[in-house]
Design a protein around this motif. Structure first.
Motif, PDB file in Angstrom:
ATOM      1  N   UNK A  54     -54.448 -10.037  40.602  1.00 40.09           N
ATOM      2  CA  UNK A  54     -54.580  -9.700  39.179  1.00 40.09           C
ATOM      3  C   UNK A  54     -55.061  -8.263  38.982  1.00 40.09           C
ATOM      4  N   UNK A  55     -54.867  -7.752  37.768  1.00 40.15           N
ATOM      5  CA  UNK A  55     -55.320  -6.398  37.402  1.00 40.15           C
ATOM      6  C   UNK A  55     -56.470  -6.537  36.400  1.00 40.15           C
ATOM      7  N   UNK A  56     -57.705  -6.213  36.786  1.00 37.51           N
ATOM      8  CA  UNK A  56     -58.836  -6.362  35.864  1.00 37.51           C
ATOM      9  C   UNK A  56     -58.590  -5.632  34.539  1.00 37.51           C
ATOM     10  N   UNK A  57     -58.977  -6.257  33.451  1.00 37.17           N
ATOM     11  CA  UNK A  57     -58.885  -5.710  32.082  1.00 37.17           C
ATOM     12  C   UNK A  57     -57.482  -5.770  31.486  1.00 37.17           C
ATOM     13  N   UNK A  58     -56.473  -6.119  32.265  1.00 38.00           N
ATOM     14  CA  UNK A  58     -55.098  -6.063  31.744  1.00 38.00           C
ATOM     15  C   UNK A  58     -54.915  -6.976  30.541  1.00 38.00           C
ATOM     16  N   UNK A  59     -55.373  -8.225  30.633  1.00 37.07           N
ATOM     17  CA  UNK A  59     -55.214  -9.152  29.526  1.00 37.07           C
ATOM     18  C   UNK A  59     -55.945  -8.707  28.272  1.00 37.07           C
ATOM     19  N   UNK A  60     -57.101  -8.099  28.454  1.00 30.73           N
ATOM     20  CA  UNK A  60     -57.875  -7.613  27.302  1.00 30.73           C
ATOM     21  C   UNK A  60     -57.186  -6.418  26.651  1.00 30.73           C
ATOM     22  N   UNK A  61     -56.596  -5.536  27.468  1.00 28.05           N
ATOM     23  CA  UNK A  61     -55.845  -4.414  26.904  1.00 28.05           C
ATOM     24  C   UNK A  61     -54.656  -4.928  26.092  1.00 28.05           C
ATOM     25  N   UNK A  62     -53.903  -5.882  26.647  1.00 26.58           N
ATOM     26  CA  UNK A  62     -52.726  -6.399  25.947  1.00 26.58           C
ATOM     27  C   UNK A  62     -53.100  -7.024  24.611  1.00 26.58           C
ATOM     28  N   UNK A  63     -54.169  -7.825  24.618  1.00 22.69           N
ATOM     29  CA  UNK A  63     -54.581  -8.509  23.392  1.00 22.69           C
ATOM     30  C   UNK A  63     -55.121  -7.529  22.361  1.00 22.69           C
ATOM     31  N   UNK A  64     -56.030  -6.662  22.783  1.00 23.82           N
ATOM     32  CA  UNK A  64     -56.698  -5.790  21.811  1.00 23.82           C
ATOM     33  C   UNK A  64     -55.798  -4.663  21.322  1.00 23.82           C
ATOM     34  N   UNK A  65     -54.875  -4.210  22.150  1.00 21.63           N
ATOM     35  CA  UNK A  65     -53.919  -3.216  21.666  1.00 21.63           C
ATOM     36  C   UNK A  65     -52.928  -3.865  20.694  1.00 21.63           C
ATOM     37  N   UNK A  66     -52.510  -5.100  20.990  1.00 28.21           N
ATOM     38  CA  UNK A  66     -51.658  -5.832  20.044  1.00 28.21           C
ATOM     39  C   UNK A  66     -52.354  -5.972  18.697  1.00 28.21           C
ATOM     40  N   UNK A  67     -53.617  -6.341  18.723  1.00 26.97           N
ATOM     41  CA  UNK A  67     -54.372  -6.509  17.475  1.00 26.97           C
ATOM     42  C   UNK A  67     -54.457  -5.192  16.705  1.00 26.97           C
ATOM     43  N   UNK A  68     -54.640  -4.100  17.431  1.00 24.35           N
ATOM     44  CA  UNK A  68     -54.687  -2.781  16.797  1.00 24.35           C
ATOM     45  C   UNK A  68     -53.397  -2.527  16.020  1.00 24.35           C
ATOM     46  N   UNK A  69     -52.243  -2.775  16.650  1.00 24.92           N
ATOM     47  CA  UNK A  69     -50.965  -2.520  15.992  1.00 24.92           C
ATOM     48  C   UNK A  69     -50.664  -3.543  14.897  1.00 24.92           C
ATOM     49  N   UNK A  70     -50.957  -4.820  15.162  1.00 26.33           N
ATOM     50  CA  UNK A  70     -50.744  -5.840  14.127  1.00 26.33           C
ATOM     51  C   UNK A  70     -51.513  -5.461  12.856  1.00 26.33           C
ATOM     52  N   UNK A  71     -52.722  -5.002  13.020  1.00 29.56           N
ATOM     53  CA  UNK A  71     -53.551  -4.630  11.877  1.00 29.56           C
ATOM     54  C   UNK A  71     -53.037  -3.355  11.216  1.00 29.56           C
ATOM     55  N   UNK A  72     -52.691  -2.373  12.027  1.00 27.15           N
ATOM     56  CA  UNK A  72     -52.257  -1.085  11.488  1.00 27.15           C
ATOM     57  C   UNK A  72     -50.945  -1.207  10.707  1.00 27.15           C
ATOM     58  N   UNK A  73     -50.064  -2.094  11.166  1.00 32.09           N
ATOM     59  CA  UNK A  73     -48.729  -2.195  10.563  1.00 32.09           C
ATOM     60  C   UNK A  73     -48.538  -3.488   9.773  1.00 32.09           C
ATOM     61  N   UNK A  74     -49.629  -4.071   9.325  1.00 27.03           N
ATOM     62  CA  UNK A  74     -49.535  -5.370   8.637  1.00 27.03           C
ATOM     63  C   UNK A  74     -48.800  -5.279   7.305  1.00 27.03           C
ATOM     64  N   UNK A  75     -48.702  -4.089   6.734  1.00 29.17           N
ATOM     65  CA  UNK A  75     -47.982  -3.957   5.463  1.00 29.17           C
ATOM     66  C   UNK A  75     -46.468  -3.921   5.663  1.00 29.17           C
ATOM     67  N   UNK A  76     -46.017  -3.721   6.901  1.00 31.68           N
ATOM     68  CA  UNK A  76     -44.573  -3.686   7.174  1.00 31.68           C
ATOM     69  C   UNK A  76     -44.011  -5.104   7.220  1.00 31.68           C
ATOM     70  N   UNK A  77     -44.753  -5.998   7.889  1.00 26.16           N
ATOM     71  CA  UNK A  77     -44.318  -7.387   8.046  1.00 26.16           C
ATOM     72  C   UNK A  77     -45.528  -8.243   8.386  1.00 26.16           C
ATOM     73  N   UNK A  78     -45.606  -9.475   7.882  1.00 25.23           N
ATOM     74  CA  UNK A  78     -46.721 -10.356   8.267  1.00 25.23           C
ATOM     75  C   UNK A  78     -46.673 -10.652   9.771  1.00 25.23           C
ATOM     76  N   UNK A  79     -47.853 -10.856  10.363  1.00 17.78           N
ATOM     77  CA  UNK A  79     -47.905 -11.256  11.768  1.00 17.78           C
ATOM     78  C   UNK A  79     -48.586 -12.617  11.893  1.00 17.78           C
ATOM     79  N   UNK A  80     -48.585 -13.148  13.099  1.00 12.06           N
ATOM     80  CA  UNK A  80     -49.006 -14.541  13.298  1.00 12.06           C
ATOM     81  C   UNK A  80     -50.495 -14.727  13.567  1.00 12.06           C
TER      82      UNK A  80
END
Length: 299
Positions: A54-80
């Motif tokens: 495994x690669x330490x921190x990889x899962x946390x990067x994927x989740x938290x970066x996704x959240x950053x973009x979901x939040x930043x672009x939430x006015x373009x389209x709803x997310x789950x």
């Protein structure tokens, strides 16, 4: 988050008496009826094989970066996304392990395609272009170099392969799979998300070469699902090092791919263990992408 939670490496979730509905290459997904709990582990796959290291921190990067973009672009389209801090029983008892790497999300009916947008020509698109002069039925100018910027971003959908590689398809094939209305909608939304994300990343020294999105339907509404603009779903290139005419340095698992090529691994299971220096370099690249894009270190 405690230091212990931040440093914990999770290759696979194991909760007594609870089994995930699916274990993907990276994510363990638990079905909670109307919701899903998606846990991004630190697993890493290369050439479609899940590696033992495994690669330490990889899962946390994927989740938290996704959240950053979901939040930043939430006015373009709803997310789950429903919550990233509150988990229903019995998962609340495992909050320490889930913290920072898990999302409670609405369950949708996923569309059977990957929505890929390319601003530069690379990967499978480069192979298709060299063979046919077009990508997914879109004719491109002659004489393009590998990694060259395209005249404008293009929507190049692909089928979702249960095993093996996804297959690039035309827009007409997409229409036959999901209907013209939804196909037109996902094309427009995908191109708009790409435009806004590339516009954001560019002054920060990152080129968004290409990226893939997944969408689902919930009560007749299109929703952005899965992950958002991460190093696993996107090619992020260093603008300072960008030089068309060949492959580019990227913020992802390139160190791993290069190592596996160097040892002449046959690209079939089981995968080899990765040396510590390859793990450390890959971890650093994921964290660097997160830091540059969000403006702060991963906590």
């Amino acid at each position: 988050m405690s230091f212990g939670a931040a440093m914990r490496v999770v290759r696979e979730t194991q909760f007594a008496g609870i089994s995930p509905a699916t274990r993907g290459k990276v994510r363990d997904i638990y079905d909670l009826g109307g919701h899903l709990l998606i846990v991004a582990t630190d697993r890493l796959s290369a050439f479609d094989v899940i590696l033992p290291t495994p690669i330490p921190d990889k899962g946390r990067v994927l989740t938290q970066l996704s959240l950053f973009w979901f939040n930043r672009l939430r006015d373009v389209i709803p997310n789950h996304v429903v919550s990233v801090t509150e988990f229903p029983a019995p998962f609340d008892a495992h909050r320490e392990e889930l913290a920072g790497r898990s999302m409670l999300v609405r369950k949708t009916e996923p569309l059977p395609i990957e929505c890929v947008v390319r601003g530069y020509i690379s990967g499978s698109a480069w192979k298709d272009y060299r063979a046919t002069g077009n990508i997914c039925g879109i004719t491109l100018p002659a004489g393009l170099q590998e990694s060259e910027r395209l005249p404008e971003p293009i929507f190049t959908p692909a089928t979702k392969a249960a095993t093996g590689h996804d297959e690039n398809i035309s827009f007409e094939q997409t229409v036959s799979l999901i209907g013209k209305k939804i196909a037109s909608q996902v094309r427009a939304v995908s191109l708009e998300i790409y435009r806004l994300a590339a516009q954001y990343a560019d002054p920060r020294g990152i080129l968004l070469a290409d990226t893939k999105f997944e969408f689902g339907m919930l009560n007749d509404e299109l929703m952005w699902i899965d992950e958002a603009l991460t190093p696993d779903s996107s090619r992020f290139w260093s603008a300072a090092q960008y030089q068309p005419g060949g492959p580019q340095a990227s913020f992802d698992k390139q160190f791993v791919r290069d190592y596996l090529e160097s040892i002449h691994w046959l690209k079939s299971p089981p995968g080899p263990q990765l040396p510590a220096e390859v793990v450390a370099a890959t971890r650093a690249k994921y964290r660097e992408a997160y830091r540059i894009l969000t403006g702060h270190e991963l906590e």
